[in-house]
Design an enzyme around this catalytic site. Structure first.
Site, PDB file in Angstrom:
ATOM      1  N   TYR A 196      59.201  87.672  41.866  1.00 28.40           N
ATOM      2  CA  TYR A 196      58.415  86.440  41.765  1.00 28.40           C
ATOM      3  C   TYR A 196      59.296  85.193  41.729  1.00 28.40           C
ATOM      4  O   TYR A 196      59.080  84.248  42.495  1.00 28.40           O
ATOM      5  CB  TYR A 196      57.534  86.507  40.509  1.00 28.40           C
ATOM      6  CG  TYR A 196      56.553  85.365  40.385  1.00 28.40           C
ATOM      7  CD1 TYR A 196      55.350  85.393  41.088  1.00 28.40           C
ATOM      8  CD2 TYR A 196      56.812  84.269  39.570  1.00 28.40           C
ATOM      9  CE1 TYR A 196      54.435  84.347  40.976  1.00 28.40           C
ATOM     10  CE2 TYR A 196      55.911  83.223  39.456  1.00 28.40           C
ATOM     11  CZ  TYR A 196      54.724  83.271  40.156  1.00 28.40           C
ATOM     12  OH  TYR A 196      53.829  82.234  40.044  1.00 28.40           O
ATOM     13  N   SER A 227      56.247  77.310  41.782  1.00 30.26           N
ATOM     14  CA  SER A 227      56.073  77.536  40.350  1.00 30.26           C
ATOM     15  C   SER A 227      57.231  76.895  39.607  1.00 30.26           C
ATOM     16  O   SER A 227      58.323  76.697  40.168  1.00 30.26           O
ATOM     17  CB  SER A 227      56.042  79.038  40.050  1.00 30.26           C
ATOM     18  OG  SER A 227      56.156  79.294  38.670  1.00 30.26           O
TER      19      SER A 227
END
Length: 252
Positions: free
Chosen positions: A152, A139
């Site tokens: 995350y 990401s």
């Protein structure tokens, strides 16, 4: 000739937005695809998007070694040795202060993102053809620090380190290993993350992200899938150990 003619591809998180769009694009380019996810209902629905005989599915928790072995074995038995392994499964975790962040959620996020990618590499590489491609969905978050997503963001950064290590080991077989780094994508997964962030910062996170992206909008899943296809195909034949950012300039 299609870019992936008769190639065998595995896509984890295959019933989700980026996973399914990537798998469909692979099939459009001639591949045979095995979709991997947790929900049989969603997988059955997803497989209907493919021409007959071009796709199959496997139910798996990607953090469990036995499940990873099983989806690899099913793919090989169904279609033959693997050419492309797209480790894409993910979960969003929670958003909160570090002193209050739930430890079980932290462990769950690392189990799916980091252990899941590790197991995909461990059991997938021996079943791959030389000259193949292994892709891990990381990401834009891997390059950005932010208070709140304390599982995350670190998990996405850990995937990059894993990729760089495996890229070195797999290079003698001409297997390319890379991470892809989407920015905010217009899908259900991202919307859930933005709702959590918005509640934490008391601001519309979707609007905030659009302001932070130089191109001024979220990506579509299809746009991310096109970059996945590049890494999956021989168009990226001399690309390994790298981080491909598909973030509209957000991390620039």
């Amino acid at each position: 000739m299609p870019l992936l003619q008769d190639k065998v591809c595995i896509v984890t998180g295959g019933a989700g937005s980026i996973g399914l769009e990537s798998a469909i694009l692979m099939a459009e380019e001639g591949a045979r695809v095995v979709l991997v996810d947790l929900s049989e209902e969603r997988l059955k629905a997803a497989v209907k998007s493919f021409p007959s005989g071009r796709a199959d599915y496997a139910i798996a928790d990607v953090s469990r070694a036995a499940d990873v072995k099983a989806y690899v074995e099913k793919a090989v038995k169904r279609f033959g040795k693997i050419d492309v392994l797209f480790s894409n499964a993910g979960n969003p975790g929670a958003v909160g202060a570090i002193t209050e962040y739930p430890e079980d959620v932290f462990d769950q996020v690392f189990a799916v993102h980091v252990r899941g990618a590790f197991l995909a590499c461990k059991y997938g590489l021996p079943a791959m053809n030389d000259g193949g491609s292994l892709i891990i969905t990381s990401s834009v978050a891997a390059f950005l620090g932010s208070e709140g997503p304390y599982a995350y963001i670190p998990a996405k950064a850990a995937q990059v380190a894993l990729m760089r290590c495996v890229a070195k080991e797999a290079a003698h077989r001409r297997i390319r290993v890379n991470t892809i780094h989407p920015g905010p994508v217009d899908n259900e997964f991202q919307l859930g993350i933005e709702k959590n962030i918005g509640a934490f910062i008391h601001q519309d996170a979707t609007a905030l992200f659009d302001q932070l992206i130089p191109l001024g909008r979220h990506a579509t899943a299809r746009e991310v899938a096109k970059s996945v296809l590049y890494l999956a195909s021989d168009q990226s034949s001399f690309v390994t150990g790298t981080t491909l950012r598909v973030d509209g300039g957000m991390s620039a």
